[in-house]
Each structure stands twice: as structure tokens, then as C-alpha cells.
Design an enzyme around this catalytic site. Structure first.
Site, PDB file in Angstrom:
ATOM      1  N   GLU A 114       0.878  -1.174   0.000  1.00  0.00           N
ATOM      2  CA  GLU A 114       0.000   0.000   0.000  1.00  0.00           C
ATOM      3  C   GLU A 114       0.914   1.223   0.000  1.00  0.00           C
ATOM      4  O   GLU A 114       1.738   1.401   0.901  1.00  0.00           O
ATOM      5  CB  GLU A 114      -0.959  -0.039   1.192  1.00  0.00           C
ATOM      6  CG  GLU A 114      -1.975  -1.166   1.019  1.00  0.00           C
ATOM      7  CD  GLU A 114      -3.097  -1.198   2.039  1.00  0.00           C
ATOM      8  OE1 GLU A 114      -3.228  -0.242   2.832  1.00  0.00           O
ATOM      9  OE2 GLU A 114      -3.860  -2.169   2.014  1.00  0.00           O
ATOM     10  N   GLU A 180      -7.695   1.725  -5.969  1.00  0.00           N
ATOM     11  CA  GLU A 180      -8.885   1.253  -5.254  1.00  0.00           C
ATOM     12  C   GLU A 180      -9.775   2.423  -4.881  1.00  0.00           C
ATOM     13  O   GLU A 180      -9.334   3.396  -4.271  1.00  0.00           O
ATOM     14  CB  GLU A 180      -8.452   0.478  -3.990  1.00  0.00           C
ATOM     15  CG  GLU A 180      -9.634  -0.023  -3.168  1.00  0.00           C
ATOM     16  CD  GLU A 180      -9.287  -1.108  -2.153  1.00  0.00           C
ATOM     17  OE1 GLU A 180      -8.135  -1.589  -2.139  1.00  0.00           O
ATOM     18  OE2 GLU A 180     -10.190  -1.473  -1.381  1.00  0.00           O
TER      19      GLU A 180
HETATM   20  N1  LIG Z   1     -14.311  -9.136   1.235  1.00  0.00           N
HETATM   21  C1  LIG Z   1     -13.542  -8.078   1.075  1.00  0.00           C
HETATM   22  N2  LIG Z   1     -13.662  -7.348  -0.061  1.00  0.00           N
HETATM   23  C2  LIG Z   1     -12.874  -6.256  -0.268  1.00  0.00           C
HETATM   24  O1  LIG Z   1     -12.997  -5.615  -1.343  1.00  0.00           O
HETATM   25  C3  LIG Z   1     -11.918  -5.903   0.721  1.00  0.00           C
HETATM   26  C4  LIG Z   1     -11.824  -6.698   1.877  1.00  0.00           C
HETATM   27  N3  LIG Z   1     -12.649  -7.751   2.043  1.00  0.00           N
HETATM   28  N4  LIG Z   1     -10.920  -6.408   2.847  1.00  0.00           N
HETATM   29  C5  LIG Z   1      -9.885  -5.448   2.595  1.00  0.00           C
HETATM   30  C6  LIG Z   1     -10.399  -4.327   1.812  1.00  0.00           C
HETATM   31  C7  LIG Z   1     -11.401  -3.470   2.533  1.00  0.00           C
HETATM   32  N5  LIG Z   1     -12.208  -2.984   1.445  1.00  0.00           N
HETATM   33  C8  LIG Z   1     -13.351  -2.223   1.614  1.00  0.00           C
HETATM   34  C9  LIG Z   1     -14.004  -2.262   2.828  1.00  0.00           C
HETATM   35  C10 LIG Z   1     -15.158  -1.539   3.030  1.00  0.00           C
HETATM   36  C11 LIG Z   1     -15.647  -0.774   2.023  1.00  0.00           C
HETATM   37  C12 LIG Z   1     -16.894  -0.016   2.330  1.00  0.00           C
HETATM   38  O2  LIG Z   1     -17.379  -0.023   3.434  1.00  0.00           O
HETATM   39  N6  LIG Z   1     -17.479   0.618   1.393  1.00  0.00           N
HETATM   40  C13 LIG Z   1     -18.772   1.200   1.593  1.00  0.00           C
HETATM   41  C14 LIG Z   1     -18.676   2.695   1.731  1.00  0.00           C
HETATM   42  C15 LIG Z   1     -17.959   3.128   2.948  1.00  0.00           C
HETATM   43  C16 LIG Z   1     -17.714   4.640   2.965  1.00  0.00           C
HETATM   44  O3  LIG Z   1     -18.058   5.347   2.010  1.00  0.00           O
HETATM   45  O4  LIG Z   1     -17.129   5.095   3.948  1.00  0.00           O
HETATM   46  C17 LIG Z   1     -19.576   0.826   0.379  1.00  0.00           C
HETATM   47  O5  LIG Z   1     -20.773   1.032   0.406  1.00  0.00           O
HETATM   48  O6  LIG Z   1     -18.994   0.273  -0.566  1.00  0.00           O
HETATM   49  C18 LIG Z   1     -14.991  -0.710   0.804  1.00  0.00           C
HETATM   50  C19 LIG Z   1     -13.839  -1.452   0.607  1.00  0.00           C
HETATM   51  C20 LIG Z   1     -11.768  -3.548   0.198  1.00  0.00           C
HETATM   52  N7  LIG Z   1     -11.103  -4.762   0.600  1.00  0.00           N
HETATM   53  C1  LIG Z   2      -8.528  -5.686  -2.832  1.00  0.00           C
HETATM   54  C2  LIG Z   2      -7.091  -5.945  -3.135  1.00  0.00           C
HETATM   55  C3  LIG Z   2      -6.517  -4.935  -4.054  1.00  0.00           C
HETATM   56  C4  LIG Z   2      -6.268  -6.120  -1.880  1.00  0.00           C
HETATM   57  O1  LIG Z   2      -5.390  -5.373  -1.566  1.00  0.00           O
HETATM   58  C5  LIG Z   2      -6.572  -7.268  -1.031  1.00  0.00           C
HETATM   59  O2  LIG Z   2      -7.379  -8.151  -1.416  1.00  0.00           O
HETATM   60  O3  LIG Z   2      -5.998  -7.342   0.067  1.00  0.00           O
HETATM   61 MG   LIG Z   3      -4.672  -5.699   0.416  1.00  0.00          MG
END
Ligand SMILES: Nc1nc(=O)c2c([nH]1)NC[C@@H]1CN(c3ccc(C(=O)N[C@@H](CCC(=O)O)C(=O)O)cc3)CN21
Ligand SMILES: CC(C)C(=O)C(=O)O
Ligand SMILES: [Mg+2]
Length: 270
Positions: A114, A180
Site C-alpha cells: 500500500e 482502489e
Molecule cells: N471481502 C472483502 N472485499 C474487499 O474488497 C476488501 C476486503 N474484504 N478487505 C480489505 C479491503 C477493505 N475494502 C473495503 C471495505 C469496506 C468498504 C466499504 O465499506 N465501502 C462502503 C462505503 C464506505 C464509505 O463510504 O465510507 C460501500 O458502500 O462500498 C470498501 C472497501 C476492500 N477490501
Molecule cells: C482488494 C485488493 C486490491 C487487496 O489489496 C486485497 O485483497 O488485500
Molecule cells: Mg490488500
């Protein structure tokens, strides 16, 4: 034929680069068999396999173990190991040793960090030492305590900073860049500005490739970020199979004669 860092770099195919995560050998086999170019052993394993709320508790030992399993399962895909929180960036010697373990011990072909202002020099060092580096900008989940999970690059300054950091990592020798959760037009602008390929997750269609967490993509996760498309319903298929098993055991249908073994000569004994 094994996908190499040079294949990824060349952006040669007219088709976008495909990347999915995997954390174990059997998933790596399936992902690899279906022709995915790059397998990321993501620190998202902390969420998916280990049940943590965030990726922060994931250790180098855990990443090395999961990467070892994935490298055993993958034949053709390029295997990239994610470096976990605080395993890089504060001390060069430690960062290089930790990243080196993923290639020397675990069988990865590259690492992902990262990225930030603090990883430019490290990216250059690792690249010079023969450790290919995938950079990662935008939403960087290891900084959840500062960023949350919000869309990144939403002001002109933040967008310019991201573009500058992307270029700095390209100059430092990164072979590709994950973007991302950034606005699609910004991802397009960064993709245009760079020679190295960009791989998007929640970053629109104009990146050179796409990545998702495999559990999310196949419909195994109980919750997914809004940028995810579920291309299957593995959670339901698995649940149905498990329910069929318990019903068959409880009803006495399983195991049947075809699942049971005897030794003919001993028939009289029993
Ligand atoms: N199962 C999983 N999928 C992922 O894409 C992922 C993980 N785990 N773990 C590590 C990171 C964390 N990620 C994330 C975690 C949370 C949101 C999330 O909460 N998004 C909300 C909006 C939150 C906001 O705007 O503050 C959404 O509605 O997508 C997005 C990416 C992407 N990565
Ligand atoms: C979502 C991807 C880019 C990642 O960093 C992860 O899976 O940990
Ligand atoms: Mg990662």
C-alpha cells in the site's frame, strides 16, 4: 505458460488484465485453471479467512503461509503477495527481509505494498534487488483509521497528489499499480499518464485491468463493498450442499452401502 511481470508490464493484450485474490491452494487452482492472469494473495485474507474486522492484524507469517499454498495451486498465473500492515515502510532492512520471504520462502513472483510518500524509495530498493513491486493507491485499507473506506481523490489537490504519487512509483520501478475506490475519471487520467498498467477495484472501466476479492466475485461473502459484482452464488450453493449432507446423515440415507467397506474373509466374524 506462466504470466510474467513482463507480460503484465507490456499491457500487450488488447484485453484487460484479470486479477483475483486467492488464499489457499484449491481456490488458486480454480482461479488459475480459468485463465486469470494474476493471483493476489491479499491481506484481505484477514477479513475473509480469519474473520477480522480489518486487515490490520494480519502477520507476515500468515501471508507467507497463504502465499505458499497459493503458489502450490497456481500453474500459470503470476502470484503477487500483499505485504501486511507494518511489515514495510518503517525500516528498510525489515521491509526487504519481509518482502524477500514472499519470494524466497513462499514462491510469490512479486509483492504489493500500500503506497504513499514513504514507499517511493522502498519501491526503488526492492525493484533493484529483484523483487517486483505492485503499487496501490486510492483507498488503502491499512490506513482505515485515517481514511475510513471512503472514496479517495475527491478534491483537485487529492487527485493531483495521487497522480504525482503514481508517477513517482512508476519512476521508482513499480511494475503495475492498483487503484482502489477512486473516481472513474481520475483512474482514467492516471492510466493515461502512466506507462505501467493500472488495475482497478472500484475505479471504473478505464484501468488496464480489474481486481476483486474472490469471495466477493463468486458470491461467498456475506457482505460486499458497493463496487462489487457477484458473478455467482457460492454461499448459497455451499449452504444447500451442507444442508443436504446433514439431512442425509440425520435420515440415515448417508452413508449408504456404496460408501461402506468390508473385508469379505472377515464377514463371519461380524
Ligand atoms: N471481502 C472483502 N472485499 C474487499 O474488497 C476488501 C476486503 N474484504 N478487505 C480489505 C479491503 C477493505 N475494502 C473495503 C471495505 C469496506 C468498504 C466499504 O465499506 N465501502 C462502503 C462505503 C464506505 C464509505 O463510504 O465510507 C460501500 O458502500 O462500498 C470498501 C472497501 C476492500 N477490501
Ligand atoms: C482488494 C485488493 C486490491 C487487496 O489489496 C486485497 O485483497 O488485500
Ligand atoms: Mg490488500
Amino acid at each position: 505458460m506462466r504470466t510474467t511481470v513482463r507480460d503484465v508490464l507490456s499491457k500487450a493484450g488488447e484485453e484487460p488484465i484479470t486479477m483475483l485474490t486467492a488464499y489457499d491452494a484449491v481456490t488458486a487452482e480454480i482461479v488459475d485453471e480459468r485463465g486469470v492472469d494474476v493471483i493476489l494473495v491479499g491481506d484481505s485474507v484477514g477479513n475473509t479467512a480469519h474473520g477480522h474486522e480489518t486487515t490490520l492484524p494480519v502477520t507476515v507469517d500468515q501471508m507467507a503461509d497463504h502465499t505458499t499454498a497459493v503458489a502450490r495451486g497456481a500453474e500459470d498465473a503470476l502470484v503477487v503477495a500483499d505485504m501486511p500492515f507494518l511489515s514495510y515502510g518503517h525500516d528498510d532492512k525489515e521491509s526487504i527481509e519481509n518482502a524477500g520471504r514472499m519470494l524466497k520462502e513462499a514462491g510469490a513472483h512479486a509483492v504489493k505494498l500500500e503506497s504513499g510518500p514513504h514507499t517511493v524509495e522502498l519501491t526503488e530498493k526492492l525493484s533493484h534487488l529483484g523483487i517486483p513491486v505492485m503499487a496501490h493507491l486510492g483507498l488503502t485499507p491499512q490506513s482505515v483509521n485515517q481514511q475510513g473506506y471512503a472514496l479517495q481523490g475527491t478534491s483537485e489537490e487529492a487527485a493531483d497528489r495521487m497522480l504525482e504519487l503514481a508517477a513517482a512509483h512508476e519512476d521508482a520501478g513499480a511494475f503495475s499499480l492498483v487503484l482502489e475506490r477512486v473516481p472513474a475519471p481520475l483512474a482514467a487520467r492516471i492510466t493515461d499518464a502512466l506507462e505501467i498498467p493500472t488495475i482497478g477495484i472500484g475505479a471504473g472501466p478505464d484501468c488496464d485491468g480489474q481486481v476483486l476479492v474472490v469471495d466477493d466475485a463468486v458470491g461467498l461473502s456475506d457482505w460486499t463493498p458497493s463496487f462489487v459484482e457477484e458473478f455467482g452464488n457460492v454461499r448459497e450453493a455451499m449452504g444447500d450442499a451442507i444442508e443436504s449432507y446433514t439431512e442425509a446423515v440425520e435420515s440415515g440415507e448417508f452413508p449408504g452401502a456404496e460408501h461402506s467397506e468390508g473385508v469379505e474373509e472377515l464377514d463371519e466374524l461380524y
